[in-house]
Design a protein around this motif. Structure first.
Motif, mmCIF file in Angstrom:
data_model
loop_
_atom_site.group_PDB
_atom_site.id
_atom_site.type_symbol
_atom_site.label_atom_id
_atom_site.label_comp_id
_atom_site.label_asym_id
_atom_site.label_seq_id
_atom_site.Cartn_x
_atom_site.Cartn_y
_atom_site.Cartn_z
ATOM 1 N N GLU A 197 -13.668 -1.825 -6.983
ATOM 2 C CA GLU A 197 -14.840 -1.301 -7.697
ATOM 3 C C GLU A 197 -14.437 -0.254 -8.724
ATOM 4 O O GLU A 197 -15.081 -0.091 -9.753
ATOM 5 C CB GLU A 197 -15.836 -0.687 -6.713
ATOM 6 C CG GLU A 197 -16.558 -1.707 -5.844
ATOM 7 C CD GLU A 197 -17.618 -1.047 -4.978
ATOM 8 O OE1 GLU A 197 -17.801 0.183 -5.094
ATOM 9 O OE2 GLU A 197 -18.246 -1.745 -4.178
ATOM 10 N N GLY A 198 -13.387 0.513 -8.409
ATOM 11 C CA GLY A 198 -12.907 1.521 -9.346
ATOM 12 C C GLY A 198 -13.822 2.719 -9.467
ATOM 13 O O GLY A 198 -13.934 3.324 -10.535
ATOM 14 N N LYS A 199 -14.495 3.099 -8.368
ATOM 15 C CA LYS A 199 -15.348 4.285 -8.393
ATOM 16 C C LYS A 199 -15.379 4.911 -7.008
ATOM 17 O O LYS A 199 -15.149 4.237 -5.999
ATOM 18 C CB LYS A 199 -16.763 3.935 -8.845
ATOM 19 C CG LYS A 199 -17.475 2.934 -7.955
ATOM 20 C CD LYS A 199 -18.848 2.595 -8.530
ATOM 21 C CE LYS A 199 -19.585 1.598 -7.628
ATOM 22 N NZ LYS A 199 -20.908 1.242 -8.191
ATOM 23 N N PRO A 200 -15.654 6.214 -6.943
ATOM 24 C CA PRO A 200 -15.685 6.906 -5.639
ATOM 25 C C PRO A 200 -16.806 6.378 -4.755
ATOM 26 O O PRO A 200 -17.819 5.867 -5.240
ATOM 27 C CB PRO A 200 -15.934 8.372 -6.020
ATOM 28 C CG PRO A 200 -15.584 8.475 -7.462
ATOM 29 C CD PRO A 200 -15.886 7.138 -8.058
ATOM 30 N N ARG A 201 -16.598 6.514 -3.426
ATOM 31 C CA ARG A 201 -17.639 6.162 -2.469
ATOM 32 C C ARG A 201 -17.932 7.349 -1.561
ATOM 33 O O ARG A 201 -17.062 8.202 -1.329
ATOM 34 C CB ARG A 201 -17.209 4.964 -1.615
ATOM 35 C CG ARG A 201 -17.160 3.663 -2.388
ATOM 36 C CD ARG A 201 -16.973 2.488 -1.470
ATOM 37 N NE ARG A 201 -16.329 1.387 -2.155
ATOM 38 C CZ ARG A 201 -15.773 0.364 -1.553
ATOM 39 N NH1 ARG A 201 -15.767 0.309 -0.230
ATOM 40 N NH2 ARG A 201 -15.207 -0.602 -2.241
ATOM 41 N N ILE A 223 -10.546 -6.174 5.319
ATOM 42 C CA ILE A 223 -10.356 -7.592 5.003
ATOM 43 C C ILE A 223 -10.314 -7.801 3.489
ATOM 44 O O ILE A 223 -9.499 -8.569 2.968
ATOM 45 C CB ILE A 223 -11.470 -8.445 5.648
ATOM 46 C CG1 ILE A 223 -11.309 -8.434 7.172
ATOM 47 C CG2 ILE A 223 -11.454 -9.871 5.115
ATOM 48 C CD1 ILE A 223 -12.427 -9.143 7.910
ATOM 49 N N ASN A 224 -11.190 -7.092 2.772
ATOM 50 C CA ASN A 224 -11.171 -7.167 1.303
ATOM 51 C C ASN A 224 -9.816 -6.742 0.748
ATOM 52 O O ASN A 224 -9.289 -7.352 -0.195
ATOM 53 C CB ASN A 224 -12.253 -6.272 0.712
ATOM 54 C CG ASN A 224 -13.654 -6.767 0.975
ATOM 55 O OD1 ASN A 224 -13.850 -7.930 1.339
ATOM 56 N ND2 ASN A 224 -14.639 -5.904 0.807
ATOM 57 N N ALA A 225 -9.249 -5.669 1.333
ATOM 58 C CA ALA A 225 -7.958 -5.169 0.861
ATOM 59 C C ALA A 225 -6.849 -6.188 1.108
ATOM 60 O O ALA A 225 -5.969 -6.384 0.248
ATOM 61 C CB ALA A 225 -7.631 -3.851 1.550
ATOM 62 N N THR A 252 -0.773 -10.307 7.822
ATOM 63 C CA THR A 252 -0.384 -8.947 7.446
ATOM 64 C C THR A 252 -1.372 -7.988 8.099
ATOM 65 O O THR A 252 -2.434 -8.402 8.578
ATOM 66 C CB THR A 252 -0.371 -8.719 5.916
ATOM 67 O OG1 THR A 252 -1.656 -9.075 5.378
ATOM 68 C CG2 THR A 252 0.733 -9.537 5.246
ATOM 69 N N GLU A 253 -1.040 -6.714 8.084
ATOM 70 C CA GLU A 253 -1.879 -5.709 8.745
ATOM 71 C C GLU A 253 -2.357 -4.655 7.740
ATOM 72 O O GLU A 253 -1.608 -4.270 6.835
ATOM 73 C CB GLU A 253 -1.082 -5.029 9.866
ATOM 74 C CG GLU A 253 -0.662 -5.994 10.959
ATOM 75 C CD GLU A 253 0.239 -5.369 12.009
ATOM 76 O OE1 GLU A 253 0.398 -5.991 13.090
ATOM 77 O OE2 GLU A 253 0.784 -4.263 11.766
ATOM 78 N N PRO A 254 -3.600 -4.174 7.920
ATOM 79 C CA PRO A 254 -4.120 -3.133 7.006
ATOM 80 C C PRO A 254 -3.631 -1.748 7.413
ATOM 81 O O PRO A 254 -3.540 -1.429 8.601
ATOM 82 C CB PRO A 254 -5.634 -3.254 7.182
ATOM 83 C CG PRO A 254 -5.796 -3.725 8.608
ATOM 84 C CD PRO A 254 -4.619 -4.621 8.884
ATOM 85 N N HIS A 255 -3.309 -0.922 6.414
ATOM 86 C CA HIS A 255 -2.842 0.445 6.673
ATOM 87 C C HIS A 255 -3.453 1.374 5.636
ATOM 88 O O HIS A 255 -3.332 1.128 4.433
ATOM 89 C CB HIS A 255 -1.316 0.504 6.597
ATOM 90 C CG HIS A 255 -0.769 1.903 6.665
ATOM 91 N ND1 HIS A 255 -0.696 2.617 7.845
ATOM 92 C CD2 HIS A 255 -0.296 2.726 5.680
ATOM 93 C CE1 HIS A 255 -0.186 3.825 7.592
ATOM 94 N NE2 HIS A 255 0.063 3.910 6.292
ATOM 95 N N HIS A 256 -4.121 2.442 6.101
ATOM 96 C CA HIS A 256 -4.649 3.460 5.184
ATOM 97 C C HIS A 256 -3.485 4.292 4.664
ATOM 98 O O HIS A 256 -2.840 5.008 5.432
ATOM 99 C CB HIS A 256 -5.661 4.358 5.896
ATOM 100 C CG HIS A 256 -6.957 3.680 6.214
ATOM 101 N ND1 HIS A 256 -7.127 2.879 7.334
ATOM 102 C CD2 HIS A 256 -8.155 3.675 5.552
ATOM 103 C CE1 HIS A 256 -8.375 2.419 7.355
ATOM 104 N NE2 HIS A 256 -9.018 2.884 6.289
ATOM 105 N N GLU A 273 -10.995 0.046 -0.217
ATOM 106 C CA GLU A 273 -9.940 -0.947 -0.431
ATOM 107 C C GLU A 273 -8.755 -0.369 -1.197
ATOM 108 O O GLU A 273 -7.600 -0.736 -0.923
ATOM 109 C CB GLU A 273 -10.514 -2.147 -1.193
ATOM 110 C CG GLU A 273 -11.459 -2.994 -0.390
ATOM 111 C CD GLU A 273 -12.908 -2.519 -0.439
ATOM 112 O OE1 GLU A 273 -13.794 -3.205 0.112
ATOM 113 O OE2 GLU A 273 -13.157 -1.441 -1.031
ATOM 114 N N GLU A 274 -9.025 0.520 -2.149
ATOM 115 C CA GLU A 274 -7.940 1.093 -2.959
ATOM 116 C C GLU A 274 -6.948 1.898 -2.115
ATOM 117 O O GLU A 274 -5.791 2.083 -2.527
ATOM 118 C CB GLU A 274 -8.522 1.986 -4.060
ATOM 119 C CG GLU A 274 -9.252 1.238 -5.172
ATOM 120 C CD GLU A 274 -10.732 1.023 -4.874
ATOM 121 O OE1 GLU A 274 -11.501 0.842 -5.835
ATOM 122 O OE2 GLU A 274 -11.127 1.037 -3.689
#
Length: 326
Positions: A197-201, A223-225, A252-256, A273-274
């Motif tokens: 999205e390219g914007k803060p949430r 999942i989106n990421a 693959t696995e998601p990681h913050h 996602e970013e």
């Protein structure tokens, strides 16, 4: 001894921010990079020479009742108030013998944090004495700036405050459970065409466990990421992995990248996602437990810095490495 407050570092401040501070030490440490360890250290402070060119001032502000100003009990007889929509500061005391407002401060500009009984300390602006309007018992100051860039007071210092071990432990446990929920998933909810999205949430509401805030991890966001990364390892797309059961998608696995244990130190959500990277099992384990995990963090940071900033997340490489113990 009273509990010492957790002080968030502040790198700029404006009268528009309407920030309120309970203690003077929060102003001195948070805004000006000092390291007092007790709320009592600065309790009776009125002035502080913060550098060669500025002072910090903590006047007790008068209350107004029936059109008359009244000095607060803690002001020692001084009546301090603002006029001209906050552009002029008046300081008065009937029995004061000074003839010039600059006495004792060399005429330096004053970073002014006024104390109000119902608010605490509030930034009012940068004021400087107007000698032409000062006389015995009456002093006037003109606002010369309504904001301060505070980065110079934090030079060479990390913006990051390491959370307590209990906060880190609870968040690591939450991460393990979250990643575990993807191990047998077919990722049927995936959107192969997902774009940032390219914007803060807005930050999601935290769940309190044992008195500690734990922020939720959104499954669809993760999942989106993974879909955005095309289910490849973002350290190296050619890293070996395997196809998921009941799915044609690579495992693959998601990681913050910026851990959610640090969410309280940001004004926007980190669960976006970013900020989530797709990693093979080996890289994911190495980034948590590997001796040279900093090399992986550097790679990921270089690839993500621009998209993070567009999402309102501004962080330096040094601060990110500090989060991982480097």
């Amino acid at each position: 001894m009273a509990n010492f407050p957790k002080i968030k570092k502040i790198y700029s401040i404006s009268i528009e921010d309407d920030l309120q501070f309970q203690y003077i030490v929060e102003v001195i440490n948070g805004c000006f990079g000092r390291n007092y360890t007790s709320i009592f250290s600065c309790m009776n402070m009125t002035f502080c020479h913060i550098d060669d060119d500025h002072m910090v001032w903590f006047p007790k502000m008068a209350s107004v009742k029936n059109g008359k100003t009244k000095a607060p009990a803690r002001s020692k007889g001084w009546v301090n108030y603002l006029i001209d929509d906050g552009r002029t500061f008046i300081e008065e005391k009937a029995d004061d013998t000074r003839s010039g407002a600059a006495d004792g401060d060399g005429g330096l500009p004053r970073y002014t944090f006024g104390w109000y009984a119902d608010k605490g300390y509030v930034f009012l602006g940068v004021f400087q004495a107007d000698a032409s309007k000062c006389r015995t018992g009456h002093f006037e100051f003109t606002r010369v700036a309504d904001s301060i860039d505070l980065r110079g007071y934090h030079a060479g210092e990390s913006r990051i405050i390491l959370p307590s071990p209990s906060i880190i432990h609870l968040n690591e446990s939450a991460d393990d459970i979250f990643v575990g929920s993807f191990r047998h998933s077919s990722l049927s909810e995936a959107d192969s065409g997902f774009e940032y999205e390219g914007k803060p949430r807005v930050i999601k509401e935290a769940v309190v466990k044992d008195g500690i805030k734990v922020y939720p991890r959104d499954r669809q966001v993760a999942i989106n990421a993974l879909a955005h990364a095309r289910y490849k390892c973002e350290i190296d797309n050619d890293h070996p992995t395997f196809i998921r059961k009941n799915s044609d998608k690579t495992y693959t696995e998601p990681h913050h990248l910026i851990p959610l244990a640090f969410q309280d130190q940001f004004d926007v959500s980190l669960d976006i996602e970013e900020n989530i990277v797709s990693l093979c099992s080996t890289c994911h384990n190495e980034i948590h437990y590997g001796k040279d995990a900093d090399a992986l963090i550097r790679i990921l940071f270089s690839e993500r810095i621009d998209v993070l900033r567009r999402a309102g997340i501004d962080i330096s490489l040094d601060d990110l490495l500090a989060m991982y113990g480097y």
